[in-house]
Scaffold this motif. Structure first.
Motif, PDB file in Angstrom:
ATOM      1  N   ASP A 559       0.829  -1.202   0.000  1.00  0.00           N
ATOM      2  CA  ASP A 559       0.000   0.000   0.000  1.00  0.00           C
ATOM      3  C   ASP A 559       0.867   1.257   0.000  1.00  0.00           C
ATOM      4  N   ASN A 560       0.302   2.327  -0.527  1.00  0.00           N
ATOM      5  CA  ASN A 560       0.942   3.652  -0.527  1.00  0.00           C
ATOM      6  C   ASN A 560       2.214   3.718  -1.361  1.00  0.00           C
ATOM      7  N   VAL A 561       2.383   2.800  -2.309  1.00  0.00           N
ATOM      8  CA  VAL A 561       3.487   2.878  -3.258  1.00  0.00           C
ATOM      9  C   VAL A 561       2.906   3.368  -4.577  1.00  0.00           C
ATOM     10  N   TYR A 562       3.138   4.656  -4.859  1.00  0.00           N
ATOM     11  CA  TYR A 562       2.502   5.296  -6.015  1.00  0.00           C
ATOM     12  C   TYR A 562       3.549   5.842  -6.987  1.00  0.00           C
ATOM     13  N   TYR A 563       3.071   6.123  -8.214  1.00  0.00           N
ATOM     14  CA  TYR A 563       3.905   6.716  -9.256  1.00  0.00           C
ATOM     15  C   TYR A 563       3.109   7.834  -9.924  1.00  0.00           C
ATOM     16  N   GLU A 564       3.836   8.810 -10.440  1.00  0.00           N
ATOM     17  CA  GLU A 564       3.159   9.804 -11.265  1.00  0.00           C
ATOM     18  C   GLU A 564       2.741   9.146 -12.579  1.00  0.00           C
ATOM     19  N   THR A 565       1.716   9.705 -13.220  1.00  0.00           N
ATOM     20  CA  THR A 565       1.186   9.128 -14.452  1.00  0.00           C
ATOM     21  C   THR A 565       2.282   8.963 -15.492  1.00  0.00           C
ATOM     22  N   ASP A 566       2.349   7.754 -16.037  1.00  0.00           N
ATOM     23  CA  ASP A 566       3.307   7.417 -17.090  1.00  0.00           C
ATOM     24  C   ASP A 566       4.762   7.466 -16.612  1.00  0.00           C
ATOM     25  N   GLY A 604      -3.336   2.336 -22.804  1.00  0.00           N
ATOM     26  CA  GLY A 604      -2.111   2.178 -23.567  1.00  0.00           C
ATOM     27  C   GLY A 604      -2.015   0.768 -24.126  1.00  0.00           C
ATOM     28  N   THR A 605      -0.956   0.534 -24.895  1.00  0.00           N
ATOM     29  CA  THR A 605      -0.788  -0.776 -25.520  1.00  0.00           C
ATOM     30  C   THR A 605      -0.237  -1.780 -24.520  1.00  0.00           C
ATOM     31  N   ASP A 606      -0.410  -3.056 -24.848  1.00  0.00           N
ATOM     32  CA  ASP A 606       0.124  -4.111 -23.992  1.00  0.00           C
ATOM     33  C   ASP A 606       1.630  -3.966 -23.814  1.00  0.00           C
ATOM     34  N   LYS A 610       3.580  -3.270 -20.371  1.00  0.00           N
ATOM     35  CA  LYS A 610       4.536  -4.283 -19.910  1.00  0.00           C
ATOM     36  C   LYS A 610       5.875  -3.624 -19.588  1.00  0.00           C
ATOM     37  N   ASN A 611       6.351  -2.764 -20.450  1.00  0.00           N
ATOM     38  CA  ASN A 611       7.623  -2.080 -20.247  1.00  0.00           C
ATOM     39  C   ASN A 611       7.571  -1.140 -19.043  1.00  0.00           C
ATOM     40  N   LEU A 612       6.455  -0.391 -18.926  1.00  0.00           N
ATOM     41  CA  LEU A 612       6.306   0.540 -17.805  1.00  0.00           C
ATOM     42  C   LEU A 612       6.301  -0.209 -16.474  1.00  0.00           C
ATOM     43  N   SER A 613       5.555  -1.298 -16.392  1.00  0.00           N
ATOM     44  CA  SER A 613       5.474  -2.040 -15.135  1.00  0.00           C
ATOM     45  C   SER A 613       6.822  -2.684 -14.783  1.00  0.00           C
ATOM     46  N   GLN A 614       7.558  -3.131 -15.794  1.00  0.00           N
ATOM     47  CA  GLN A 614       8.880  -3.719 -15.521  1.00  0.00           C
ATOM     48  C   GLN A 614       9.821  -2.666 -14.936  1.00  0.00           C
ATOM     49  N   ARG A 615       9.766  -1.461 -15.532  1.00  0.00           N
ATOM     50  CA  ARG A 615      10.623  -0.391 -15.016  1.00  0.00           C
ATOM     51  C   ARG A 615      10.233  -0.015 -13.586  1.00  0.00           C
ATOM     52  N   ALA A 636      12.578  -8.687 -10.028  1.00  0.00           N
ATOM     53  CA  ALA A 636      11.643  -7.664 -10.526  1.00  0.00           C
ATOM     54  C   ALA A 636      10.833  -8.236 -11.684  1.00  0.00           C
ATOM     55  N   SER A 637       9.524  -8.131 -11.585  1.00  0.00           N
ATOM     56  CA  SER A 637       8.638  -8.649 -12.642  1.00  0.00           C
ATOM     57  C   SER A 637       7.579  -7.618 -12.974  1.00  0.00           C
ATOM     58  N   GLY A 638       7.492  -7.256 -14.242  1.00  0.00           N
ATOM     59  CA  GLY A 638       6.444  -6.355 -14.699  1.00  0.00           C
ATOM     60  C   GLY A 638       5.381  -7.138 -15.453  1.00  0.00           C
ATOM     61  N   TYR A 639       4.140  -7.086 -14.981  1.00  0.00           N
ATOM     62  CA  TYR A 639       3.051  -7.865 -15.574  1.00  0.00           C
ATOM     63  C   TYR A 639       2.146  -7.015 -16.464  1.00  0.00           C
ATOM     64  N   GLY A 640       2.445  -5.707 -16.513  1.00  0.00           N
ATOM     65  CA  GLY A 640       1.625  -4.848 -17.351  1.00  0.00           C
ATOM     66  C   GLY A 640       0.163  -4.902 -16.937  1.00  0.00           C
TER      67      GLY A 640
END
Length: 689
Positions: A559-566, A604-606, A610-615, A636-640
């Motif tokens: 919880d409370n782990v946030y990111y700015e848009t994009d 957005g596209t898959d 996927k790339n954003l979540s991995q980063r 680290a795993s990004g599932y998009g």
């Protein structure tokens, strides 16, 4: 010359030994000697450690050749090494004047003798003068550092409270203390000590074949408030040919380490460690330990023994001047493996206890995992003061001075406590000791009694929980006690225990300490809690029941782990959230390996998601590594957008902002425990399965 002096104080072997040379040249015949003869005899007496004779020769020489500052310095040094501080002070002052106020070491030792006799004001002034005289001189760098410590010791005296509380000091009577040095008192039960002594009433004459006056082990016992001499310590420990310097019993009372000392072919006094093993009601003949421990050209002496509660190894701390020492004499240690019957090569206990000067007479408190020792390299009240450091092997807290009345401006050595913790004994050459000549020459045994002894215990149970439900008590849970010391960057482990078959535990604590207690069991998350005894002033028992949670099988949301848009950079609020949750958990559980999972909604596209979540997942891993978490424990795993918790849209096709927010999440999953080698204190290894 300093080394000879150390053997006088450290090894407790000197006993105003009168050489054949001294016997020949009494005060009458000395007057017949020429100045050159007096000077040569004085030098030889110093080399042989015959300080009384040296002072006699140099005094006569200076009457015939006044104004020789080097001779005055040698005379002062003879008095200093004989621990006759008043005469040493007088002659160091004269030596400095005769040198034209230029001989730096005369000023250093003048200040030291002033401090040893309780005149800190004058000592501070002259240590400061010495530091100015010695500034920029490489050969005096060690003395410059020592002078700084001596000044710090003077400055700290007025601010120091007795570390052990109110204490009564008793000088043991002349049935135990004689005119020569008494040393190495060791408790064999709460009312009996072994100690070393040369129980003769007059001067000791040393001849090449002398064996009648070796130092031996004796016993003293306490009945009520009185200590009584109880004869020679029976067994094969004493020798007619070698001096016994000190001894130490293992905690189980079955192994007795003995230090024996004799001069080598160069005339240097060398001590070596021996071991005697309990055999029924008797003891085996002491056998000399191997050459890794007893290096022939170096001293190994003053052992103290403890048991490593984790690895069940016997750990022996001792004193040596071998290569690798930080100063003149350091505290070293080795371990004994009872299963393999093997000893490790000794290691230096490190610069948290050892200094450029001398550390001596260690005694290890097995219950409280605390090392007590004497030192003249840390800021102190006078000469050798008694300090304590908590920990083991090479990982110790910085030393604490026991302060007055245990320490004085004179030398204090061989501090040890009785098993009940309410008192103990130590040795000192403070005024009032029984001597033949100089008032501060020889150490006697003193008893100390704690008048306000506070006993603190913590008791409790450890239970397991799953899904917030208590499922039962946990036997075999490891309990680790750490001290939080504001001078140390990390908590220091002082002891461990385990819960019994009912999940119960108990540990003795000390008042005035901030602790952390760790709870650890395979298959469960570790727990670390704080326990504070700093305001406890009366004996008490603290109840501390604890629950620990089984390793989670499900994915857990952060919880409370946030990111700015994009964006994939963590916000300050997200870093704070990680600090209080995942960072804390990973540090408390060094065996865990986890997967950081990052998810997005379907905007957005898959491929983009996927790339954003991995980063984003990699950003969390990078932050955890920056906080000290090992890289190989993190995945680290990004599932998009592939694993939504809830539909991103309503059934009618309209957008569902609340569901999208829940789908934009960061989670972690415990992948299991990994086998890793963790370095514990001294380089010994503990395997995690």
């Amino acid at each position: 010359m300093r080394g000879i002096k150390l053997l006088f104080i450290i090894l407790n072997l000197a006993a105003f030994t009168i050489s054949a040379q001294d016997e020949m040249h009494d005060s009458t015949s000395v007057k017949l000697l020429k100045p050159s003869q007096l000077k040569n005899f004085g030098k030889n007496a110093l080399i042989q450690g015959d300080y009384s004779a040296a002072s006699m020769y140099y005094e006569r020489y200076l009457k015939l050749r006044p104004g020789k500052y080097k001779a005055a310095y040698a005379l002062a040094d003879a008095y200093r090494m004989n621990r006759d501080y008043e005469n040493a002070k007088t002659w160091f002052s004269k030596s400095f004047e005769l040198s034209g106020n230029e001989h730096e070491l005369s000023m250093f030792y003048l200040a030291q003798m002033q401090k040893m006799t309780g005149d800190c004001k004058s000592a501070k002034e002259n240590f400061t003068k010495f530091r100015k005289l010695a500034s920029g001189k490489d050969d005096l760098r060690t003395f410059t550092k020592l002078a700084k410590n001596e000044i710090a010791g003077c400055d700290s005296i007025k601010d120091k409270k007795p570390l052990l509380g109110k204490i009564a000091i008793t000088h043991l009577d002349s049935t135990i203390n004689k005119v020569h040095i008494e040393g190495s008192p060791v408790f064999i039960d709460s009312s009996t000590i072994i100690y070393t002594s040369m129980r003769v009433s007059g001067k000791v004459f040393e001849t090449p074949d002398s064996s009648a006056n070796t130092r031996k082990f004796f016993l003293a016992s306490k009945q009520g408030d009185d200590w009584n001499f109880n004869g020679e310590f029976s067994g094969p420990f004493n020798s007619e040919k070698e001096n016994v310097s000190s001894g130490a019993l293992s905690p189980d009372g079955k192994r007795f380490y003995v230090s024996r000392c004799a001069k080598n072919w160069k005339g240097k006094m060398i001590c070596a460690l021996y071991l005697s093993v309990k055999e029924g009601e008797g003891w085996s003949v002491p056998e000399k330990l191997n050459k890794n421990i007893n290096i022939p050209e170096y001293t190994s002496t003053q052992p103290t023994v403890t048991i490593d509660p984790v690895k069940n190894l016997e750990v022996v701390y001792f004193i040596s001047d071998r290569k690798g020492s930080v100063g003149k004499h350091d505290i070293w240690y080795f371990t004994f493996n009872p299963k393999k019957k093997t000893y490790t090569t000794p290691k230096n206990a490190g610069n948290k206890v050892n200094t450029v000067n001398d550390e001596l007479t260690p005694w290890y408190d097995n219950e409280n995992r605390t090392l007590y020792y004497s030192s003249n390299g840390w800021p102190g009240i006078g000469g050798l003061d008694i300090f304590r450091s908590r920990g083991e092997y090479r990982k110790f807290t910085l030393p604490e001075n026991l302060t007055s009345p245990i320490n004085s401006s004179y030398d204090e050595l061989y501090f040890t406590s009785a098993s009940n913790g309410q008192g103990g004994v130590f040795t000192s050459n403070r005024p009032g000791t029984y001597t033949l000549k100089a008032g501060s020459c020889c150490d006697d045994i003193y008893e100390y009694k704690r008048l306000e002894y506070v006993k603190v215990d913590v008791i409790g149970t450890v239970s397991s929980t799953k899904d917030s439900v208590v499922t039962g008590f946990l036997p075999g849970t490891k309990i680790s006690l750490y001290i939080i010391d504001e001078r140390e960057p990390e908590p220091v482990l002082v002891k461990t225990t385990e819960t019994n078959e009912k999940g119960e535990y108990m540990m003795a604590l000390e008042p005035g300490v901030l602790y952390k207690i760790g709870f650890e069991k395979k298959g469960f998350l570790n727990k670390l809690v704080t326990l504070d005894t700093r305001n406890i002033t009366t004996s008490t028992r603290i109840e501390k029941n604890q629950t620990i949670t089984s390793l989670p099988e499900d994915v857990l949301r952060l919880d409370n782990v946030y990111y700015e848009t994009d964006k994939y950079e963590l916000t300050p609020g997200s870093r704070n959230a990680l600090d209080t949750t995942l960072v804390s958990m990973m540090k408390e559980n060094p065996q865990l390996k986890i997967e950081i999972r990052s998810h997005t909604d379907d905007v957005g596209t898959d491929a983009y998601n996927k790339n954003l979540s991995q980063r984003r997942a990699e950003g969390v891993v990078k932050y955890l590594i920056s906080q000290g978490i090992e890289k190989d424990r993190l995945v680290a795993s990004g599932y998009g957008e592939s694993k939504p918790l809830l539909p991103n849209r309503n059934s009618d096709g309209s957008d569902n902002p609340k569901n999208r927010e829940k789908n934009r999440r960061t989670e972690f999953k415990v992948l299991g425990t990994i086998e890793r080698t963790t370095i514990i204190n001294d380089g010994e290894h503990v395997e995690y399965d």
